[in-house]
Design a protein around this motif. Sequence first.
Motif, PDB file in Angstrom:
ATOM      1  N   THR A 164       0.818  -1.216   0.000  1.00 41.56           N
ATOM      2  CA  THR A 164       0.000   0.000   0.000  1.00 41.56           C
ATOM      3  C   THR A 164       0.852   1.267   0.000  1.00 41.56           C
ATOM      4  N   PHE A 165       1.891   1.285   0.827  1.00 44.05           N
ATOM      5  CA  PHE A 165       2.679   2.515   0.993  1.00 44.05           C
ATOM      6  C   PHE A 165       4.081   2.430   0.401  1.00 44.05           C
ATOM      7  N   TYR A 166       4.441   1.317  -0.244  1.00 46.85           N
ATOM      8  CA  TYR A 166       5.694   1.131  -0.979  1.00 46.85           C
ATOM      9  C   TYR A 166       6.939   1.221  -0.108  1.00 46.85           C
ATOM     10  N   ASP A 167       7.284   2.401   0.385  1.00 49.98           N
ATOM     11  CA  ASP A 167       8.520   2.523   1.155  1.00 49.98           C
ATOM     12  C   ASP A 167       8.250   2.117   2.603  1.00 49.98           C
ATOM     13  N   TYR A 168       8.356   0.826   2.847  1.00 47.54           N
ATOM     14  CA  TYR A 168       7.997   0.275   4.150  1.00 47.54           C
ATOM     15  C   TYR A 168       8.850   0.866   5.271  1.00 47.54           C
ATOM     16  N   LYS A 169      10.149   1.064   5.009  1.00 46.07           N
ATOM     17  CA  LYS A 169      11.031   1.610   6.051  1.00 46.07           C
ATOM     18  C   LYS A 169      10.601   3.013   6.466  1.00 46.07           C
ATOM     19  N   GLU A 170      10.086   3.772   5.503  1.00 47.74           N
ATOM     20  CA  GLU A 170       9.648   5.135   5.816  1.00 47.74           C
ATOM     21  C   GLU A 170       8.343   5.139   6.615  1.00 47.74           C
ATOM     22  N   VAL A 171       7.455   4.203   6.307  1.00 52.78           N
ATOM     23  CA  VAL A 171       6.150   4.221   6.970  1.00 52.78           C
ATOM     24  C   VAL A 171       6.107   3.404   8.256  1.00 52.78           C
ATOM     25  N   LEU A 172       7.026   2.462   8.421  1.00 48.22           N
ATOM     26  CA  LEU A 172       7.024   1.631   9.624  1.00 48.22           C
ATOM     27  C   LEU A 172       7.485   2.445  10.834  1.00 48.22           C
ATOM     28  N   GLN A 173       6.624   2.570  11.826  1.00 45.31           N
ATOM     29  CA  GLN A 173       6.972   3.319  13.026  1.00 45.31           C
ATOM     30  C   GLN A 173       7.422   2.393  14.156  1.00 45.31           C
ATOM     31  N   PHE A 174       6.757   1.250  14.261  1.00 43.72           N
ATOM     32  CA  PHE A 174       7.018   0.345  15.378  1.00 43.72           C
ATOM     33  C   PHE A 174       6.596  -1.055  14.970  1.00 43.72           C
ATOM     34  N   GLU A 175       7.441  -2.034  15.292  1.00 44.16           N
ATOM     35  CA  GLU A 175       7.161  -3.409  14.902  1.00 44.16           C
ATOM     36  C   GLU A 175       7.605  -4.325  16.034  1.00 44.16           C
ATOM     37  N   GLU A 176       6.655  -5.009  16.645  1.00 44.85           N
ATOM     38  CA  GLU A 176       6.971  -5.905  17.751  1.00 44.85           C
ATOM     39  C   GLU A 176       6.147  -7.185  17.605  1.00 44.85           C
ATOM     40  N   PRO A 177       6.669  -8.168  16.819  1.00 39.51           N
ATOM     41  CA  PRO A 177       5.899  -9.390  16.553  1.00 39.51           C
ATOM     42  C   PRO A 177       5.465 -10.137  17.821  1.00 39.51           C
ATOM     43  N   GLU A 178       6.344 -10.192  18.855  1.00 41.61           N
ATOM     44  CA  GLU A 178       6.000 -10.928  20.071  1.00 41.61           C
ATOM     45  C   GLU A 178       4.790 -10.300  20.760  1.00 41.61           C
ATOM     46  N   LEU A 179       4.750  -8.966  20.787  1.00 39.33           N
ATOM     47  CA  LEU A 179       3.611  -8.256  21.386  1.00 39.33           C
ATOM     48  C   LEU A 179       2.402  -8.250  20.454  1.00 39.33           C
ATOM     49  N   GLY A 180       2.660  -8.522  19.168  1.00 38.47           N
ATOM     50  CA  GLY A 180       1.573  -8.462  18.192  1.00 38.47           C
ATOM     51  C   GLY A 180       1.170  -7.033  17.878  1.00 38.47           C
ATOM     52  N   ARG A 181       2.144  -6.132  17.882  1.00 41.68           N
ATOM     53  CA  ARG A 181       1.829  -4.729  17.613  1.00 41.68           C
ATOM     54  C   ARG A 181       2.625  -4.214  16.422  1.00 41.68           C
ATOM     55  N   LEU A 182       1.911  -3.493  15.569  1.00 40.16           N
ATOM     56  CA  LEU A 182       2.513  -2.910  14.373  1.00 40.16           C
ATOM     57  C   LEU A 182       1.937  -1.505  14.234  1.00 40.16           C
ATOM     58  N   ILE A 183       2.816  -0.515  14.046  1.00 37.78           N
ATOM     59  CA  ILE A 183       2.355   0.864  13.863  1.00 37.78           C
ATOM     60  C   ILE A 183       2.922   1.380  12.547  1.00 37.78           C
ATOM     61  N   VAL A 184       2.026   1.860  11.700  1.00 34.48           N
ATOM     62  CA  VAL A 184       2.379   2.297  10.357  1.00 34.48           C
ATOM     63  C   VAL A 184       1.958   3.758  10.184  1.00 34.48           C
ATOM     64  N   LYS A 185       2.828   4.536   9.557  1.00 34.53           N
ATOM     65  CA  LYS A 185       2.503   5.925   9.241  1.00 34.53           C
ATOM     66  C   LYS A 185       2.028   5.950   7.795  1.00 34.53           C
ATOM     67  N   GLY A 186       0.767   6.311   7.581  1.00 37.10           N
ATOM     68  CA  GLY A 186       0.214   6.335   6.233  1.00 37.10           C
ATOM     69  C   GLY A 186       0.275   7.717   5.620  1.00 37.10           C
ATOM     70  N   ILE A 187       0.399   7.743   4.293  1.00 39.59           N
ATOM     71  CA  ILE A 187       0.446   9.019   3.560  1.00 39.59           C
ATOM     72  C   ILE A 187      -0.414   8.893   2.309  1.00 39.59           C
ATOM     73  N   PHE A 188      -1.176   9.920   2.042  1.00 36.96           N
ATOM     74  CA  PHE A 188      -1.998   9.997   0.826  1.00 36.96           C
ATOM     75  C   PHE A 188      -1.805  11.391   0.253  1.00 36.96           C
ATOM     76  N   LYS A 189      -1.559  11.467  -1.068  1.00 34.82           N
ATOM     77  CA  LYS A 189      -1.387  12.769  -1.722  1.00 34.82           C
ATOM     78  C   LYS A 189      -2.532  12.971  -2.705  1.00 34.82           C
ATOM     79  N   PRO A 190      -3.596  13.653  -2.254  1.00 36.51           N
ATOM     80  CA  PRO A 190      -4.705  13.914  -3.178  1.00 36.51           C
ATOM     81  C   PRO A 190      -4.252  14.853  -4.282  1.00 36.51           C
ATOM     82  N   LYS A 191      -5.030  14.906  -5.355  1.00 31.77           N
ATOM     83  CA  LYS A 191      -4.655  15.790  -6.464  1.00 31.77           C
ATOM     84  C   LYS A 191      -4.704  17.258  -6.023  1.00 31.77           C
ATOM     85  N   THR A 192      -3.975  18.083  -6.724  1.00 37.58           N
ATOM     86  CA  THR A 192      -3.973  19.521  -6.453  1.00 37.58           C
ATOM     87  C   THR A 192      -5.312  20.099  -6.902  1.00 37.58           C
ATOM     88  N   LEU A 193      -5.856  20.977  -6.089  1.00 41.33           N
ATOM     89  CA  LEU A 193      -7.125  21.614  -6.441  1.00 41.33           C
ATOM     90  C   LEU A 193      -6.904  23.099  -6.664  1.00 41.33           C
TER      91      LEU A 193
END
Length: 175
Positions: A46-75
Amino acid sequence: PNLEVKQIETYFPENEYGESEFSEIIECSLTKDILFQNAKKWAVSTFYDYKEVLQFEEPELGRLIVKGIFKPKTLENVIDKESEEFRFTITFDFKDNKYRYRINGFESHVKAVENYTIVDKIITPKQRVEYILQVIGENNPTSNAKANTQIEFYNMEYDFVVKLIEKMKREILAI
């Protein structure tokens, strides 16, 4: 001629603290590890650059935090031009047979040209609605054009999040 003001189609839901947030607990028959891996795969596709969007990853805790970005068209409207980068945080908590997602921290990083001046600002969905109501209150073609631009961004961002959630739920439960 009075410019017709568009409608906000659906408002961002709010959590108990009055912040914009989408949240849900999904019951399923998959293990915590499979859910975690599927969510990671979804984030990469979805976000391609996983390293840029990944904020926190803890498989043992079962927690994943992702920073999402969307660039709508210019209006553009009669008076100004605006482009945005819409950012948000997705927090996943995985357990065997269920997971919860929370999407919040919505911020539109706005670059606008207003009256020949470049403006950089950050606004939340709630602040955008307040601004829309304020400019609609001025009730003139210029303010209505500004309101319409803001309503269009609001609707685009809301629709983006809803489609994102549909795709995310499908892909996390894919076997």
